[in-house]
Design an enzyme around this catalytic site. Structure first.
Site, PDB file in Angstrom:
ATOM      1  N   GLU A 211      27.988  45.634  40.047  1.00 58.36           N
ATOM      2  CA  GLU A 211      27.100  45.410  41.195  1.00 58.36           C
ATOM      3  C   GLU A 211      26.336  46.702  41.548  1.00 58.36           C
ATOM      4  O   GLU A 211      25.270  46.646  42.159  1.00 58.36           O
ATOM      5  CB  GLU A 211      27.935  44.910  42.374  1.00 58.36           C
ATOM      6  CG  GLU A 211      27.158  44.485  43.604  1.00 58.36           C
ATOM      7  CD  GLU A 211      26.332  43.209  43.452  1.00 58.36           C
ATOM      8  OE1 GLU A 211      26.559  42.428  42.518  1.00 58.36           O
ATOM      9  OE2 GLU A 211      25.426  43.007  44.290  1.00 58.36           O
TER      10      GLU A 211
ATOM     11  N   TYR B 121      27.941  46.036  49.429  1.00 61.70           N
ATOM     12  CA  TYR B 121      29.069  46.234  48.520  1.00 61.70           C
ATOM     13  C   TYR B 121      28.689  47.200  47.391  1.00 61.70           C
ATOM     14  O   TYR B 121      29.429  48.131  47.074  1.00 61.70           O
ATOM     15  CB  TYR B 121      29.490  44.870  47.945  1.00 61.70           C
ATOM     16  CG  TYR B 121      30.532  44.952  46.855  1.00 61.70           C
ATOM     17  CD1 TYR B 121      31.886  45.027  47.165  1.00 61.70           C
ATOM     18  CD2 TYR B 121      30.167  44.933  45.505  1.00 61.70           C
ATOM     19  CE1 TYR B 121      32.846  45.091  46.162  1.00 61.70           C
ATOM     20  CE2 TYR B 121      31.119  44.998  44.504  1.00 61.70           C
ATOM     21  CZ  TYR B 121      32.451  45.080  44.842  1.00 61.70           C
ATOM     22  OH  TYR B 121      33.397  45.151  43.841  1.00 61.70           O
TER      23      TYR B 121
ATOM     24  N   SER C  13      31.985  48.930  39.892  1.00 61.45           N
ATOM     25  CA  SER C  13      31.517  47.555  39.706  1.00 61.45           C
ATOM     26  C   SER C  13      30.114  47.516  39.103  1.00 61.45           C
ATOM     27  O   SER C  13      29.264  48.365  39.406  1.00 61.45           O
ATOM     28  CB  SER C  13      31.484  46.871  41.070  1.00 61.45           C
ATOM     29  OG  SER C  13      30.712  45.707  41.022  1.00 61.45           O
TER      30      SER C  13
ATOM     31  N   GLN D 184      37.299  45.596  50.161  1.00 66.80           N
ATOM     32  CA  GLN D 184      36.671  44.302  50.417  1.00 66.80           C
ATOM     33  C   GLN D 184      35.857  43.996  49.157  1.00 66.80           C
ATOM     34  O   GLN D 184      34.922  44.722  48.825  1.00 66.80           O
ATOM     35  CB  GLN D 184      35.798  44.462  51.662  1.00 66.80           C
ATOM     36  CG  GLN D 184      35.282  43.198  52.283  1.00 66.80           C
ATOM     37  CD  GLN D 184      34.357  42.406  51.394  1.00 66.80           C
ATOM     38  OE1 GLN D 184      34.793  41.464  50.697  1.00 66.80           O
ATOM     39  NE2 GLN D 184      33.082  42.765  51.396  1.00 66.80           N
ATOM     40  N   SER D 185      36.186  42.919  48.443  1.00 65.81           N
ATOM     41  CA  SER D 185      35.630  42.756  47.087  1.00 65.81           C
ATOM     42  C   SER D 185      34.529  41.704  46.971  1.00 65.81           C
ATOM     43  O   SER D 185      34.069  41.429  45.864  1.00 65.81           O
ATOM     44  CB  SER D 185      36.763  42.420  46.116  1.00 65.81           C
ATOM     45  OG  SER D 185      37.365  41.197  46.493  1.00 65.81           O
TER      46      SER D 185
ATOM     47  N   ALA E 176      41.871  49.034  45.940  1.00 56.82           N
ATOM     48  CA  ALA E 176      41.784  48.435  47.279  1.00 56.82           C
ATOM     49  C   ALA E 176      40.333  48.296  47.715  1.00 56.82           C
ATOM     50  O   ALA E 176      39.481  49.101  47.342  1.00 56.82           O
ATOM     51  CB  ALA E 176      42.538  49.307  48.286  1.00 56.82           C
TER      52      ALA E 176
HETATM   53  P1  GDP Z   1      29.536  38.756  42.377  1.00 57.87           P
HETATM   54  O1  GDP Z   1      28.741  38.856  41.110  1.00 57.87           O
HETATM   55  O2  GDP Z   1      30.526  39.851  42.515  1.00 57.87           O
HETATM   56  O3  GDP Z   1      28.682  38.594  43.580  1.00 57.87           O
HETATM   57  O4  GDP Z   1      30.465  37.436  42.216  1.00 57.87           O
HETATM   58  P2  GDP Z   1      30.352  35.970  42.838  1.00 57.87           P
HETATM   59  O5  GDP Z   1      31.261  35.114  42.016  1.00 57.87           O
HETATM   60  O6  GDP Z   1      30.595  35.970  44.311  1.00 57.87           O
HETATM   61  O7  GDP Z   1      28.831  35.543  42.617  1.00 57.87           O
HETATM   62  C1  GDP Z   1      28.245  35.485  41.343  1.00 57.87           C
HETATM   63  C2  GDP Z   1      26.834  34.957  41.463  1.00 57.87           C
HETATM   64  O8  GDP Z   1      26.873  33.581  41.807  1.00 57.87           O
HETATM   65  C3  GDP Z   1      26.001  35.643  42.527  1.00 57.87           C
HETATM   66  O9  GDP Z   1      24.703  35.894  42.013  1.00 57.87           O
HETATM   67  C4  GDP Z   1      25.933  34.607  43.636  1.00 57.87           C
HETATM   68  O10 GDP Z   1      24.764  34.680  44.454  1.00 57.87           O
HETATM   69  C5  GDP Z   1      25.903  33.327  42.813  1.00 57.87           C
HETATM   70  N1  GDP Z   1      26.274  32.143  43.591  1.00 57.87           N
HETATM   71  C6  GDP Z   1      25.554  30.991  43.702  1.00 57.87           C
HETATM   72  N2  GDP Z   1      26.163  30.154  44.531  1.00 57.87           N
HETATM   73  C7  GDP Z   1      27.291  30.742  44.972  1.00 57.87           C
HETATM   74  C8  GDP Z   1      28.341  30.355  45.870  1.00 57.87           C
HETATM   75  O11 GDP Z   1      28.344  29.263  46.443  1.00 57.87           O
HETATM   76  N3  GDP Z   1      29.355  31.264  46.064  1.00 57.87           N
HETATM   77  C9  GDP Z   1      29.363  32.485  45.439  1.00 57.87           C
HETATM   78  N4  GDP Z   1      30.383  33.329  45.655  1.00 57.87           N
HETATM   79  N5  GDP Z   1      28.384  32.880  44.591  1.00 57.87           N
HETATM   80  C10 GDP Z   1      27.360  32.021  44.365  1.00 57.87           C
END
Ligand code: GDP
Length: 333
Positions: free
Chosen positions: A136, A157, A134, A88-89, A86
């Site tokens: 992250e 996060y 994660s 906020q992901s 669970a």
């Molecule tokens: P995260 O690695 O858990 O943050 O997964 P995300 O899919 O949200 O993002 C992956 C990477 O894509 C991150 O470095 C974001 O900054 C980059 N990114 C670039 N443009 C976008 C966008 O429009 N939406 C999201 N979600 N990520 C983006």
């Protein structure tokens, strides 16, 4: 029959894990914060019918921040394994909702751990615990990242996930709880939320091909991520809990790609040239970025025999195909 309790069952990983455990013959109890149909579409196919003689999947509505409720749920369901998914992901959203992210991930995990500990002490039962950590948490530590890499989180996060990770280790060391931290790199599927970059791109590819969208606004295109398939990653969660000793494991493919690579494959499969559609939007950028995540899952390969079965191109193809199908279309190549 073994029983599992999954918090966050309505999310991407919860749905794949519930399917996986039901196939293994488990009784599965899932906890979701909201159970109206719009919130549980990923697990709707698992819900038993009214006349099912032997249902094995049970959905519970509640919040992991409610300690008394949680304790009652664990007492009632008597799980052998508890998977804590669970939370906020979304990393980007955690910059807008830092306190809520910290509450549900950090305080939420502490609440689950304490409820589990009290249950085990009172009942004398053993319950194995999986914590969804994660990549992250690594933040700007250089790749390849493994279990020995220093955590340097760069988002609310990441900070919250690291607190939950450390709390899990404390309960393992203090009370001998069989608790494992999975450190999972990005993992995707057609069930990924639409605000994650992979799904945002595959959905846009389908909409552009269907003539329902023209531009795709994105943030930083140069970041690199190690993207695997969620179905492979939930198998690793289960494997961790089947070992003799509780340990922490990195789960990753070992290959990283840029958003440009993702665009090339996804829009290419939809018969499009991504350079004609993608626009840079500062609103899609984060206040702080993690530039490069690429995991070394050597320990999981050695001790769990775990290896990913779906590579990056096959993953993107599955997602594009599923999104194109929503518009009655098929891949161009
Ligand atoms: P995260 O690695 O858990 O943050 O997964 P995300 O899919 O949200 O993002 C992956 C990477 O894509 C991150 O470095 C974001 O900054 C980059 N990114 C670039 N443009 C976008 C966008 O429009 N939406 C999201 N979600 N990520 C983006």
């Amino acid at each position: 029959m073994r029983t599992a309790l999954i918090t966050g069952v309505a999310g991407q990983d919860g749905s794949y894990l519930a399917e996986f455990l039901l196939e293994k013959g488990y009784r599965v109890h899932g906890l979701a914060r909201r159970i109206e149909s719009a919130a549980v579409w990923r697990i709707a196919h698992l819900l038993p019918g009214e006349d099912d003689p032997e249902p094995r999947f049970f959905l519970h509505e509640g919040d992991i921040l409610d300690a008394g409720f949680l304790r009652g749920l664990i007492d009632e369901t008597q799980p052998d394994e508890l998977y804590n998914l669970a939370g906020q992901s979304h990393v980007g959203l955690s910059f807008i909702q830092p306190a809520r992210t910290m509450a549900v991930i950090a305080t939420g995990t502490a609440t689950v751990l304490e409820a589990l500990h009290v249950h085990c002490r009172a009942s004398g039962r053993q319950v194995r615990f999986y914590q969804a950590g994660s990549s992250e948490m690594f933040g700007d530590s250089s790749p390849p990242q493994n279990e020995d890499t220093v955590f340097r989180p760069r988002s609310p996060y990441g900070v919250a996930k690291l607190a939950a990770h450390n709390a899990t280790t404390v309960y393992r060391d203090a009370y001998g709880l069989f608790a494992c931290n999975g450190i999972l790199f990005n993992h995707e599927s057609p069930r990924r939320g639409e605000n994650f970059v992979t799904r945002k791109v595959t959905l846009a590819a389908a909409r552009i091909a269907a003539g329902q969208q023209n531009r795709l606004a994105l943030g930083d295109l140069s970041v690199r991520r190690d993207w695997g398939h969620a179905a492979d990653y939930v198998r690793a969660m289960w494997l961790m809990l089947q070992q003799e000793e509780p340990e922490d494991y990195v789960i990753a493919t070992g290959q990283s790609h840029t958003i440009g690579d993702l665009l090339e494959i996804a829009l290419g499969l939809a018969g499009l040239d991504w350079r004609r559609h993608v626009v840079s939007d500062p609103a899609c950028r984060r206040p702080l970025e993690v530039d490069h995540l690429c995991g070394d899952a050597g320990k999981a390969a050695r001790l769990l025999g775990w290896r990913p079965t779906v590579g990056f191109e096959a993953l993107v193809a599955e997602m594009v195909e599923a999104d194109l199908a929503r518009y009655g279309l098929r891949p161009a190549q």
